[in-house]
Design a protein around this motif. Structure first.
Motif, PDB file in Angstrom:
ATOM      1  N   MET A  28      -7.081 -18.371  -0.252  1.00  0.00           N
ATOM      2  CA  MET A  28      -5.625 -18.338  -0.388  1.00  0.00           C
ATOM      3  C   MET A  28      -5.161 -16.965  -0.860  1.00  0.00           C
ATOM      4  SD  MET A  28      -4.738 -22.059  -2.093  1.00  0.00           S
ATOM      5  CE  MET A  28      -3.027 -21.582  -2.355  1.00  0.00           C
ATOM      6  N   GLN A  29      -5.914 -16.383  -1.781  1.00  0.00           N
ATOM      7  CA  GLN A  29      -5.576 -15.053  -2.274  1.00  0.00           C
ATOM      8  C   GLN A  29      -5.639 -14.022  -1.144  1.00  0.00           C
ATOM      9  OE1 GLN A  29      -8.152 -14.172  -5.592  1.00  0.00           O
ATOM     10  NE2 GLN A  29      -7.769 -16.144  -6.567  1.00  0.00           N
ATOM     11  N   LYS A  30      -6.643 -14.152  -0.303  1.00  0.00           N
ATOM     12  CA  LYS A  30      -6.793 -13.212   0.802  1.00  0.00           C
ATOM     13  C   LYS A  30      -5.648 -13.364   1.788  1.00  0.00           C
ATOM     14  CE  LYS A  30     -10.438 -11.186   3.605  1.00  0.00           C
ATOM     15  NZ  LYS A  30     -11.896 -11.228   3.912  1.00  0.00           N
ATOM     16  N   ASP A  31      -5.260 -14.597   2.086  1.00  0.00           N
ATOM     17  CA  ASP A  31      -4.119 -14.833   2.971  1.00  0.00           C
ATOM     18  C   ASP A  31      -2.845 -14.234   2.379  1.00  0.00           C
ATOM     19  OD1 ASP A  31      -5.732 -16.164   4.746  1.00  0.00           O
ATOM     20  OD2 ASP A  31      -5.203 -18.170   4.001  1.00  0.00           O
ATOM     21  N   PHE A  32      -2.692 -14.388   1.075  1.00  0.00           N
ATOM     22  CA  PHE A  32      -1.509 -13.846   0.406  1.00  0.00           C
ATOM     23  C   PHE A  32      -1.453 -12.327   0.546  1.00  0.00           C
ATOM     24  CE2 PHE A  32       0.212 -11.901  -3.501  1.00  0.00           C
ATOM     25  CZ  PHE A  32       1.517 -12.363  -3.440  1.00  0.00           C
ATOM     26  N   ARG A  33      -2.589 -11.671   0.324  1.00  0.00           N
ATOM     27  CA  ARG A  33      -2.619 -10.208   0.433  1.00  0.00           C
ATOM     28  C   ARG A  33      -2.290  -9.753   1.855  1.00  0.00           C
ATOM     29  NH1 ARG A  33      -7.347 -10.975  -2.867  1.00  0.00           N
ATOM     30  NH2 ARG A  33      -8.744 -10.610  -1.097  1.00  0.00           N
ATOM     31  N   LYS A  34      -2.799 -10.475   2.835  1.00  0.00           N
ATOM     32  CA  LYS A  34      -2.555 -10.105   4.226  1.00  0.00           C
ATOM     33  C   LYS A  34      -1.074 -10.226   4.571  1.00  0.00           C
ATOM     34  CE  LYS A  34      -3.940 -11.289   8.951  1.00  0.00           C
ATOM     35  NZ  LYS A  34      -4.789 -12.186   9.783  1.00  0.00           N
ATOM     36  N   ILE A  35      -0.449 -11.288   4.095  1.00  0.00           N
ATOM     37  CA  ILE A  35       0.949 -11.533   4.438  1.00  0.00           C
ATOM     38  C   ILE A  35       1.876 -10.533   3.750  1.00  0.00           C
ATOM     39  CG2 ILE A  35       2.848 -13.182   4.129  1.00  0.00           C
ATOM     40  CD1 ILE A  35       0.824 -15.394   4.721  1.00  0.00           C
ATOM     41  N   ILE A  36       1.637 -10.244   2.477  1.00  0.00           N
ATOM     42  CA  ILE A  36       2.551  -9.331   1.772  1.00  0.00           C
ATOM     43  C   ILE A  36       2.322  -7.876   2.166  1.00  0.00           C
ATOM     44  CG2 ILE A  36       2.685 -10.895  -0.193  1.00  0.00           C
ATOM     45  CD1 ILE A  36       0.997  -8.856  -1.778  1.00  0.00           C
ATOM     46  N   SER A  37       1.201  -7.566   2.820  1.00  0.00           N
ATOM     47  CA  SER A  37       0.918  -6.176   3.186  1.00  0.00           C
ATOM     48  C   SER A  37       1.954  -5.615   4.154  1.00  0.00           C
ATOM     49  CB  SER A  37      -0.485  -6.054   3.797  1.00  0.00           C
ATOM     50  OG  SER A  37      -0.572  -6.768   5.014  1.00  0.00           O
ATOM     51  N   SER A  38       2.610  -6.502   4.909  1.00  0.00           N
ATOM     52  CA  SER A  38       3.638  -6.025   5.837  1.00  0.00           C
ATOM     53  C   SER A  38       4.818  -5.413   5.108  1.00  0.00           C
ATOM     54  CB  SER A  38       4.117  -7.179   6.722  1.00  0.00           C
ATOM     55  OG  SER A  38       4.689  -8.213   5.918  1.00  0.00           O
TER      56      SER A  38
END
Length: 431
Positions: A341-351
């Protein structure tokens, strides 16, 4: 002999005196102008030659007809809330995974810029001011160049992605006014991380317990509801009257939530706990100690997110800025989960935040979660009462964020995420 002076001598003396006063005053004006010019010249000349931080390298200013500038007072990222809402964990994510850097010597990566009762240079004092006058006073203090330079002089390097964490800032409209001018000039991104308001309130209570381990949460909530009952009612009325009325009332409420009268009213609820009297009445005159006590009795206010978000958005809108480019809201539940979940969060906010520089590091929470086992045993009646307070404000927040495009969600499997109905204790309270 003075009585024997001729009229001409008297006139001469008067003229000389007048001439002296004129020249004396003029000299002060000239010296002041020269010093001002000299100071401005020095300020311009000593500005370091800076390269754009990485997140600004291709960034166009959102302000109409205004070119982006970078100076030693600029930040790349500012976490402005909310206290006990995951701001420390988010700061560590931004530092470990996105390469942001915090001020040196800053405890837990925090600054207290313009924060009442904490920042003596830029916001002191507030408790002796009328609530109607406090905001304008604080805005003047926060907007001075010296205040900004003093606060960010703790940064070692200015060519990196600089980050500050000031989680109480979201509550204060004077900070919103001061920050809005600086962030539009610099292109600083501001982020708020919000946590289930009931869980945040309990964490707030546990953090600010002030060695009052024998003070039950149920009695704490009852005391807050009593001392703030009139204010909570006025806020509801203002919310029905529209955004302008709510923002104005919220500003007044925050300033009046912490007064000697509120302290004494709070203490009367605990005649059997001497420690409460000791901490709230016969207290040491220390800045941090007063901040702790004020925060302790503002617990309900800090979990009412909608008026806080609204105040900041309106402050940015007054700068004629694209709010979405500078201001976003996260849910802390999105990064309090499993490593995946943390990894998904980082990927999404990177935009929005910028490129990930290291995706191998995972993060834990900044503080102990011992209070969780006590939270799970919370009285169900108390849980329902607290939800009844926050549910209308959560609905307003959902209506606002759902239509604004300001939120970034890593988990969109639940409808109406800002109602927090996906948390187990919310389901328990509404069952």
């Amino acid at each position: 002999m003075a009585a024997n002076r001729s009229p001409s001598a008297k006139n001469l003396n008067n003229e000389l005196a007048s001439t002296f006063v004129v020249y004396f005053c003029s000299s002060f004006v000239i010296v002041g102008i020269l010093l001002n010019v000299f100071a401005v010249t020095i300020d311009v000349e000593v500005q370091p030659s800076l390269s754009l931080p990485p997140h600004m390298s291709t960034y166009a200013s959102p302000v109409k007809e205004m070119q982006l500038t970078v100076s030693s007072t600029c930040l790349a990222m500012s976490i402005i809330g909310t206290a006990k809402g995951g701001s420390s964990t988010l700061a560590r994510i931004l530092a470990q995974n996105f390469g942001f850097e915090a001020p040196r010597r800053a405890y837990n990566m925090e600054t207290f810029h313009c924060l009442p009762l904490m920042d003596r240079v830029c916001s002191w004092p507030t408790t002796r001011l009328d609530p109607h006058e406090a905001t304008s006073y604080l805005v003047r203090k926060c907007n001075t160049t010296a205040c900004w330079k003093r606060n960010y002089a703790r940064f070692d390097k200015m060519s990196v992605q600089l980050m500050e964490k000031n989680p109480d800032a979201i509550m204060w409209s004077h900070i919103a006014t001061a920050y809005s001018k600086e962030v539009t000039r610099c292109g600083t991104r501001m982020v708020v991380t919000l946590r289930d308001p009931v869980r945040r309130l309990y964490s707030h209570y546990a953090w600010y317990l002030l060695n009052l381990q024998d003070l039950p949460f149920t009695r704490y909530v009852d005391a807050l509801l009593d001392i703030h009952k009139d204010d909570l009612h006025e806020l509801e009325v203002a919310a029905r009257d529209g955004e302008d009325a709510l923002v104005k009332r919220w500003d007044y409420s925050v300033h009046t939530a912490c007064t000697k009268e509120k302290f004494r009213a709070f203490v009367k609820h605990f005649p059997d706990i001497p420690r409460v009297h000791e901490r709230f009445i016969f207290y040491e005159n220390r800045t941090y100690d007063r901040h702790e006590r004020c925060s302790f009795i503002r617990g309900l206010h800090q979990s009412m997110y909608y008026p806080q978000i609204l105040s900041w958005v309106r402050a940015l809108q007054e700068q004629d800025v694209d709010v979405q480019s500078l201001f976003r809201v996260f849910r802390s539940e999105d990064f309090f989960g499993t490593p995946s979940m943390q990894k998904d969060f980082r990927k999404i906010i990177s935009s929005w935040v910028g490129p990930i520089v290291d995706d191998t590091k995972s993060h834990g929470r900044s503080y102990s979660t011992k209070s969780s086992k006590h939270f799970s045993k919370m009285n169900r009646t108390t849980l329902r009462i607290v939800h009844q307070i926050f549910d209308p404000w959560n609905q307003r927040l959902q209506n606002f964020l759902g239509n604004s495009g300001l939120s970034i969600l890593a988990n969109d499997s639940f409808p109406d995420p800002w109602l927090w109905k996906d948390t187990w204790h919310a389901q328990l309270a509404h069952s």
